[in-house]
Design an enzyme around this catalytic site. Structure first.
Site, PDB file in Angstrom:
ATOM      1  N   LYS B  82       0.851  -1.198   0.000  1.00  0.00           N
ATOM      2  CA  LYS B  82       0.000   0.000   0.000  1.00  0.00           C
ATOM      3  C   LYS B  82       0.884   1.245   0.000  1.00  0.00           C
ATOM      4  O   LYS B  82       1.874   1.305   0.741  1.00  0.00           O
ATOM      5  CB  LYS B  82      -0.904  -0.030   1.236  1.00  0.00           C
ATOM      6  CG  LYS B  82      -1.959   1.055   1.286  1.00  0.00           C
ATOM      7  CD  LYS B  82      -2.915   0.802   2.455  1.00  0.00           C
ATOM      8  CE  LYS B  82      -3.985   1.866   2.566  1.00  0.00           C
ATOM      9  NZ  LYS B  82      -4.930   1.583   3.669  1.00  0.00           N
ATOM     10  N   SER B 160      -9.654   1.588   2.923  1.00  0.00           N
ATOM     11  CA  SER B 160      -8.777   2.392   2.096  1.00  0.00           C
ATOM     12  C   SER B 160      -7.709   1.567   1.389  1.00  0.00           C
ATOM     13  O   SER B 160      -7.019   2.087   0.503  1.00  0.00           O
ATOM     14  CB  SER B 160      -8.107   3.471   2.944  1.00  0.00           C
ATOM     15  OG  SER B 160      -7.272   2.883   3.933  1.00  0.00           O
ATOM     16  N   SER B 184     -10.022  -0.870   7.174  1.00  0.00           N
ATOM     17  CA  SER B 184      -9.457  -0.671   5.842  1.00  0.00           C
ATOM     18  C   SER B 184      -8.782  -1.901   5.246  1.00  0.00           C
ATOM     19  O   SER B 184      -8.374  -1.876   4.078  1.00  0.00           O
ATOM     20  CB  SER B 184      -8.459   0.492   5.854  1.00  0.00           C
ATOM     21  OG  SER B 184      -9.136   1.707   5.945  1.00  0.00           O
TER      22      SER B 184
END
Lengths: 73, 481
Positions: B82, B160, B184
């Site tokens: 990420k 996210s 997330s």
């Protein structure tokens, strides 16, 4: 709502010059939502000695034979 | 290029092939790179593809494996990261326009650990801007555009860790690192039909990862199987440098470790009071998943999450800590460059909280943490649906409510993501079915703080008696687009 108004006015004092009318309205709604969440917190009974989790401490107990055993066991 | 079937193999299977020299780390990396370049851009799944680094790391792994040196389970195995985690020499954008050109010239601790393990970084995964730290309203709140769900590109992946979910679901890498402050990892794992593990708070170092909320941020793996998540966690866990890391004696995650796993019968608490509303198909799939577990020997009984303002405390903690973490961005006015209208102004509102607000919330938090912990005297894991709803369309029907009358959704005080994130509990989401329109459905298991083994064991037990995790999306629509 007095508290929301006070916070809204303070937000406008600090940042108002960079906000459109639409953004100001949205901030007012956000502050009202935040206040409603704060109300749930303030309704929660606390004693004088109830300490904050300002450093989150995990409640980790001892593992024995694959089962979680309480500290006193 | 290697066949798609190989690219969806588990980490254990890939590692076995590498050791048998069925294919080399370089062949494997090139195949995932090719797929990532062809399909990743159509899903908006990546911010950066780190081809040069991937090939360099794959060649190093190849040399070592040929020489008979094996660093462990991730040696030569590609992964994505990420884009809130720092990698030396590459942009770290935090998914947000104000940081589009940011380069952090050091490696995060988790990256160092993966480098030492011989893992191969394919690329940096797309994400919601600032991981939603200043709020957002939909999947368009991202520097790289909305991340599309591989099961239906008209739907969102959730966030996210949007790119991480899409990358694993589409077989662009065998696993990806995500982060989870309040759901997330669990939400994108659920909507993308992959396995996502949010470790206990303090288990994995966050040094070099963007902060939203110091007391709630966690890094964790998303992969094809729960077992893979356990393998990855065993590599990335433990670092004593973060001030809030678990103690070294607790932070290591040895895996597999049968002696640390719950004894059978696994005691599963079915949470009955956590959602205000839940999609019927999701509910049915979760119920059927529990029947599978019962047939596999688990003992399932009802559990009630205790009363208390869990969700409010979680949400407020994030708002206040994020207002501090992003204070420079907010005060500079640069938050106006964020894509989401809520993100542009939410920081201003959050700066209005007081210190006593924060302390009051944290005092309540301590008591809520104790209340939830007691539940685990009776259960090894608690379980409920991964999410109460299906992956939502990227383009929402236009609301008929005028903006000035817009109201927030009613708060779900015991929503599992809020409860478990507030209390630092480990959780894992794994696929357990599909909706009538082909979207993944998921079940999640939540464990006692520090008992990451229990959630991995529960999910692994379920996956050893089901094959939902072996289903993969048909990407032909994307490839021909």
């Amino acid at each position: 709502m007095q508290e929301v108004d006070a916070r809204f006015n303070e937000t406008l004092r600090r940042y108002g010059d960079r906000l459109s009318e639409e953004q100001r309205n949205r901030i007012r709604r956000v502050l009202a939502d935040n206040q409603s969440m704060l109300a749930a917190i303030r309704d929660f009974p606390l004693d004088n000695g109830d300490a904050p989790a300002t450093a989150l401490k995990l409640r980790i107990e001892k593992f024995r034979y694959g089962r979680i055993m309480a500290d006193h066991e | 290029m290697l066949d798609e079937k190989i690219l969806y193999l588990s980490i254990r299977e890939l590692q076995a092939h590498l050791r048998k020299h069925s294919f080399s780390p370089v062949e494997l990396a090139k195949s995932y790179l090719d797929r990532s370049q062809r399909i990743g851009s159509k899903l908006n799944a990546y911010v950066t593809i780190t081809e040069e680094l991937a090939l360099e790391q794959a060649r190093a792994a190849e040399r070592e494996i040929l020489a008979g040196r094996h660093r462990g389970p991730l040696n030569g195995i590609p992964y994505a990261l990420k884009d809130l985690v720092a990698v030396k020499g590459y942009p770290t954008t935090w998914g947000a326009r104000p940081y589009a050109d940011q380069k952090l010239e050091y490696n995060a601790t988790v990256v160092e650990k993966l480098n030492q393990a011989g893992a191969v970084l394919i690329g940096k995964a797309a994400m919601i801007e600032l991981a939603g730290g200043l709020g957002y309203t939909n999947g368009y709140a991202s520097l790289t555009g909305p991340c599309k769900n591989p099961w239906n590109p008209d739907c969102w992946t959730c966030g996210s860790s949007s790119g991480s979910g899409a990358i694993v679901a589409a077989g662009l890498a065998p696993w990806a690192l995500g982060s989870d402050t309040r759901g997330s990892i669990i939400c994108p794992a659920s909507w993308c039909g992959v396995s996502g593990l949010r470790p206990s708070f303090g288990r994995v170092s966050r040094y070099g990862a963007m902060t939203i909320a110091w007391s709630m941020d966690k890094l964790g793996p998303m992969a094809c199987t729960a077992d893979d998540c356990g393998v990855i966690l065993s590599v990335i866990a433990h670092d004593a440098r973060d001030h809030d890391s678990l103690q070294p004696s607790e932070a290591h995650f040895r895996y597999p470790a049968p002696e640390l796993e719950p004894r059978m019968p696994l005691r599963v608490g079915r949470l009955t009071n956590v959602w205000n509303k839940i999609d019927l198909q999701v509910q049915q799939a979760a119920t059927e998943a529990l029947r599978v577990l019962e047939r596999a020997g688990a003992r399932v009984s009802d559990a009630q999450m205790p009363d208390g303002p869990f969700e409010q405390a979680a949400e407020l903690t994030i708002l206040i800590e994020a207002a501090s973490a992003f204070q420079t961005l907010i005060d500079s006015g640069e938050c106006a460059k964020l894509a989401d209208p809520l993100g542009q102004i939410n920081g201003y509102a959050s700066r209005a909280f007081s210190a006593s607000d924060y302390l009051q919330i944290q005092r309540v938090r301590t008591i809520l943490q104790q209340k939830v912990d007691k539940l685990f005297d009776s259960f090894d894991v608690l379980t409920t649906a991964g999410q109460p709803d299906l992956a939502q369309p990227l383009v929402q029907p236009t609301s008929k409510t005028p903006p000035h009358e817009e109201r927030a959704e009613p708060v779900e005080p015991r929503a599992p993501d809020g409860v478990s994130s507030l209390c630092g509990l480990p959780a894992i989401a794994v696929p357990c079915g599909f909706s009538s329109n082909g979207l993944p459905l998921a079940i999640q298991f939540i464990g006692r703080a520090g008992n990451d083994h229990a959630v991995v064991a529960a999910a692994r037990l379920f996956q050893s008696h089901s094959d939902w995790h072996k289903k993969h999306p048909d990407l032909s629509r994307l490839q021909h687009a």
